[in-house]
Design a protein around this motif. Structure first.
Motif, PDB file in Angstrom:
ATOM      1  N   MET A 106       0.781  -1.231   0.000  1.00 49.92           N
ATOM      2  CA  MET A 106       0.000   0.000   0.000  1.00 49.92           C
ATOM      3  C   MET A 106       0.821   1.293   0.000  1.00 49.92           C
ATOM      4  O   MET A 106       0.465   2.264  -0.662  1.00 49.92           O
ATOM      5  CB  MET A 106      -0.913  -0.015   1.223  1.00 49.92           C
ATOM      6  CG  MET A 106      -1.715   1.244   1.382  1.00 49.92           C
ATOM      7  SD  MET A 106      -3.048   1.022   2.523  1.00 49.92           S
ATOM      8  CE  MET A 106      -2.276   1.435   4.058  1.00 49.92           C
ATOM      9  N   ILE A 263       8.430   1.228  14.624  1.00 50.56           N
ATOM     10  CA  ILE A 263       7.999   2.625  14.763  1.00 50.56           C
ATOM     11  C   ILE A 263       7.283   2.840  16.100  1.00 50.56           C
ATOM     12  O   ILE A 263       7.607   3.763  16.859  1.00 50.56           O
ATOM     13  CB  ILE A 263       7.075   3.034  13.578  1.00 50.56           C
ATOM     14  CG1 ILE A 263       7.763   2.751  12.233  1.00 50.56           C
ATOM     15  CG2 ILE A 263       6.646   4.485  13.705  1.00 50.56           C
ATOM     16  CD1 ILE A 263       9.083   3.428  12.037  1.00 50.56           C
ATOM     17  N   VAL A 305       9.624   8.115  12.536  1.00 47.10           N
ATOM     18  CA  VAL A 305       9.817   8.139  11.072  1.00 47.10           C
ATOM     19  C   VAL A 305      10.462   9.497  10.786  1.00 47.10           C
ATOM     20  O   VAL A 305       9.791  10.479  10.475  1.00 47.10           O
ATOM     21  CB  VAL A 305       8.485   7.975  10.310  1.00 47.10           C
ATOM     22  CG1 VAL A 305       8.739   7.894   8.806  1.00 47.10           C
ATOM     23  CG2 VAL A 305       7.730   6.740  10.785  1.00 47.10           C
TER      24      VAL A 305
HETATM   25  C1  HEM Z   1       3.179   5.514  17.415  1.00 50.43           C
HETATM   26  C2  HEM Z   1       3.195   4.709  16.404  1.00 50.43           C
HETATM   27  C3  HEM Z   1       3.161   5.100  14.936  1.00 50.43           C
HETATM   28  C4  HEM Z   1       3.739   6.153  14.292  1.00 50.43           C
HETATM   29  C5  HEM Z   1       4.597   7.265  14.878  1.00 50.43           C
HETATM   30  C6  HEM Z   1       3.386   6.027  12.881  1.00 50.43           C
HETATM   31  C7  HEM Z   1       3.793   6.895  11.883  1.00 50.43           C
HETATM   32  C8  HEM Z   1       3.451   6.777  10.547  1.00 50.43           C
HETATM   33  C9  HEM Z   1       3.877   7.687   9.514  1.00 50.43           C
HETATM   34  C10 HEM Z   1       4.785   8.905   9.696  1.00 50.43           C
HETATM   35  C11 HEM Z   1       3.340   7.266   8.344  1.00 50.43           C
HETATM   36  C12 HEM Z   1       3.461   7.938   6.965  1.00 50.43           C
HETATM   37  C13 HEM Z   1       4.723   7.527   6.239  1.00 50.43           C
HETATM   38  C14 HEM Z   1       4.870   8.227   4.904  1.00 50.43           C
HETATM   39  O1  HEM Z   1       4.025   9.023   4.500  1.00 50.43           O
HETATM   40  O2  HEM Z   1       5.894   7.945   4.230  1.00 50.43           O
HETATM   41  C15 HEM Z   1       2.584   6.062   8.636  1.00 50.43           C
HETATM   42  C16 HEM Z   1       1.917   5.307   7.704  1.00 50.43           C
HETATM   43  C17 HEM Z   1       1.343   4.094   7.967  1.00 50.43           C
HETATM   44  N1  HEM Z   1       1.176   3.500   9.215  1.00 50.43           N
HETATM   45 FE1  HEM Z   1       1.692   4.311  10.994  1.00 50.43          FE
HETATM   46  N2  HEM Z   1       2.615   4.893  12.718  1.00 50.43           N
HETATM   47  C18 HEM Z   1       2.451   4.309  13.938  1.00 50.43           C
HETATM   48  C19 HEM Z   1       1.740   3.159  14.237  1.00 50.43           C
HETATM   49  C20 HEM Z   1       1.160   2.357  13.298  1.00 50.43           C
HETATM   50  C21 HEM Z   1       0.537   1.075  13.578  1.00 50.43           C
HETATM   51  C22 HEM Z   1       0.376   0.480  14.973  1.00 50.43           C
HETATM   52  C23 HEM Z   1       0.131   0.568  12.372  1.00 50.43           C
HETATM   53  C24 HEM Z   1      -0.580  -0.718  12.065  1.00 50.43           C
HETATM   54  C25 HEM Z   1      -0.826  -1.701  12.863  1.00 50.43           C
HETATM   55  C26 HEM Z   1       0.488   1.536  11.344  1.00 50.43           C
HETATM   56  C27 HEM Z   1       0.230   1.377  10.010  1.00 50.43           C
HETATM   57  C28 HEM Z   1       0.563   2.301   9.039  1.00 50.43           C
HETATM   58  C29 HEM Z   1       0.291   2.092   7.627  1.00 50.43           C
HETATM   59  C30 HEM Z   1      -0.415   0.885   7.026  1.00 50.43           C
HETATM   60  C31 HEM Z   1       0.810   3.215   6.937  1.00 50.43           C
HETATM   61  C32 HEM Z   1       0.838   3.464   5.428  1.00 50.43           C
HETATM   62  C33 HEM Z   1      -0.303   4.350   4.998  1.00 50.43           C
HETATM   63  C34 HEM Z   1      -0.324   4.637   3.502  1.00 50.43           C
HETATM   64  O3  HEM Z   1       0.717   4.540   2.819  1.00 50.43           O
HETATM   65  O4  HEM Z   1      -1.395   4.991   3.014  1.00 50.43           O
HETATM   66  N3  HEM Z   1       1.101   2.597  11.947  1.00 50.43           N
HETATM   67  N4  HEM Z   1       2.657   5.805  10.000  1.00 50.43           N
END
Ligand code: HEM
Length: 465
Positions: A106, A263, A305
């Motif tokens: 994704m 993360i 990140v």
């Molecule tokens: C405190 C914890 C977390 C932080 C700081 C965080 C941070 C982020 C960030 C910065 C992005 C965007 C990355 C980009 O645009 O290149 C992202 C995307 C994403 N995160 Fe989180 N995340 C966290 C927890 C989680 C958890 C627990 C899950 C799933 C179980 C998750 C699933 C995802 C997914 C699937 C994306 C991709 C969304 C896309 O491309 O449309 N994240 N996250």
């Protein structure tokens, strides 16, 4: 900021490949990335050319420019097929970051394909996000229980007063147990994928092989759950999109596992560090019961990140002072952009809470962390930090904060260790015994417990993980 989408670059303007680039991943970047961001900004302005393991990319440093790149998906594409250097075969074959970028999931999709994948994730994650749904309730209870068990294990092995690494002995095993539970992993699979995720995330020469093994492990997990569906994320992803093959589902799980382990784990550690450094603002927030504000502050000071994955320019465009050509790779840096916010928040004109909420720790725009995942990540961070606050009567860093070792990769920045001298509160070592789960008897909860036993051997049996 509105990009100059249809303007033409000057004929003699320098291209990314023709500019001298300084390598980003140096020992200075490891110890003091802020100094590197400042220098790049002074030299080039808000967008700078840097070398990532020999490959030139644009690092976007300014808050305005970073949010433009994150939000304008018509101009800034995620699909790796837009990358000109890759299409022209100019990337070194053994470039250590290529294996991760080649995993088609994704994060590297655009427009309708991306929106459809997000709907699947949202629908599969939602039950766990809801505190009142049976799955959400059970997961919340499990996170707290695992945290209690890890503290009990620490008490049993090292006593109620002693030294501990809150990374290796608390945060990392906690996240592994949560992953095992949430994904519905059989324990052998959990162990295997955990080792390979760590190898892959630490980069280095075997990152390609580790990525391949982790993907194969998640594909096997998908096949396992297709045969034996349960109340877990893997099974709910299949329900949300029955057309997903085991390989496709394996790739999506792989990416979720990175966010859930590395993360979220780094967010726990960074928040614990804020608490342990305990400046007056943090102490005030905590005594007012505002753990969320401390998490925001940690995300602002040290977003896990740090530099987001590449976007590729759809057309030639001016960004900051440079011309980015169609197909160039840009990495939006939340960590560098936050320096703009920190400058605003130190101004007496602006309230500090306003700017801490404007952090880019969750990303922004169409690829930002999905709302259900944010809820879940936030719940895990608050529970993990909250249990430490409950169980520890006293904890202090055994190293000055500026001497803590960090792991600064091309994307992630996280603490390698968080060493503390601690004293447990009375009765903290006596973890409550887990109540048998009604919906999961003998299932992933007991598997998480099996993983705890395996981790215990690894952590205290003299073996290195
Ligand atoms: C405190 C914890 C977390 C932080 C700081 C965080 C941070 C982020 C960030 C910065 C992005 C965007 C990355 C980009 O645009 O290149 C992202 C995307 C994403 N995160 Fe989180 N995340 C966290 C927890 C989680 C958890 C627990 C899950 C799933 C179980 C998750 C699933 C995802 C997914 C699937 C994306 C991709 C969304 C896309 O491309 O449309 N994240 N996250």
């Amino acid at each position: 900021m509105e990009a100059h989408r249809h303007a033409t670059p000057p004929a003699d303007g320098p291209s990314l490949g023709s500019l001298p680039v300084e390598p980003l991943l140096t020992s200075e970047f490891d110890s003091d990335p802020g100094a590197v961001y400042e220098r790049l900004r002074r030299t080039y302005g808000p967008v700078a050319p840097v070398g990532l393991m020999g490959v030139p990319v644009w690092l976007v440093l300014g808050y305005t420019e970073v949010t433009e790149v994150l939000r304008n998906e018509g101009q800034w594409r995620r699909d790796i097929r837009y990358w000109r250097a890759r299409a022209e075969g100019r990337l070194p074959r053994d470039w250590p970051l290529l294996a991760g970028y080649e995993v088609r999931q994704m994060m590297f999709m655009d427009e309708e394909e991306h929106r459809a994948a997000r709907r699947t994730h949202h629908s599969a994650l939602s039950p766990f996000q809801e505190a009142r749904s049976p799955e959400g309730w059970e997961l919340r209870a499990a996170v707290a229980r695992y945290a209690d068990e890890l503290v009990a294990m620490l008490a049993a092995e090292s006593g109620s007063v002693g030294f501990a690494d809150l990374g290796a002995q608390y945060t990392r095993p906690l996240l592994l147990m949560v992953t095992t539970k949430l994904f519905g992993c059989p324990v052998e699979l959990g162990d295997e994928l955990v080792m390979d995720l760590w190898r892959m995330l630490d980069g280095g020469p075997d990152s390609g092989a580790a990525t391949g093994r982790a993907l194969a492990a998640f594909t096997r997990l998908a096949a396992h759950r297709r045969a034996r569906p349960g109340d877990d994320l893997t099974s709910y992803m299949m329900l949300a999109d029955p057309d997903l093959t085991d390989e496709q589902l394996g790739r999506e799980l792989f990416m979720n596992a990175v966010y859930l382990n590395d993360i979220t784990g780094n967010m726990v550690l960074n928040t614990l560090l804020e608490v342990l450094r305990g400046n007056a603002t943090v102490r005030r927030s905590l005594s007012a019961g505002q753990l969320g504000e401390t998490v925001n502050r940690a995300a602002l000071a040290n977003p896990p990140v740090a530099n987001m994955c590449f976007r590729f320019a759809a057309r030639d465009v001016q960004l900051g002072k440079v011309w980015v050509r169609a197909g160039d790779a840009v990495s939006p840096s939340a960590a560098a952009a936050h320096r703009d916010l920190l400058a605003i928040s130190s101004s007496h004109l602006v309230g500090s809470t306003v700017s801490t909420r404007a952090h880019l720790g969750w990303g922004a725009g169409p690829h930002q962390c999905p709302s259900a995942a944010r809820e879940l990540g936030g719940m895990i961070v608050s529970t993990a930090v909250g249990r430490v606050l409950d169980h520890f009567a006293r904890a202090e860093l055994t190293l000055p904060p500026d001497q803590l070792p960090w792991r600064s990769g091309p994307v992630v920045r996280g603490l390698r260790v968080l060493p503390v001298r601690y004293e447990l509160a009375r009765g903290a070592g006596a973890a409550r015994r887990a109540e048998p789960s009604t919906s999961d008897a003998g299932g992933s909860d007991s598997q998480a417990r099996g993983l705890l036993a395996a981790l215990r051997k690894l952590m205290f049996g003299g073996k290195k993980v």
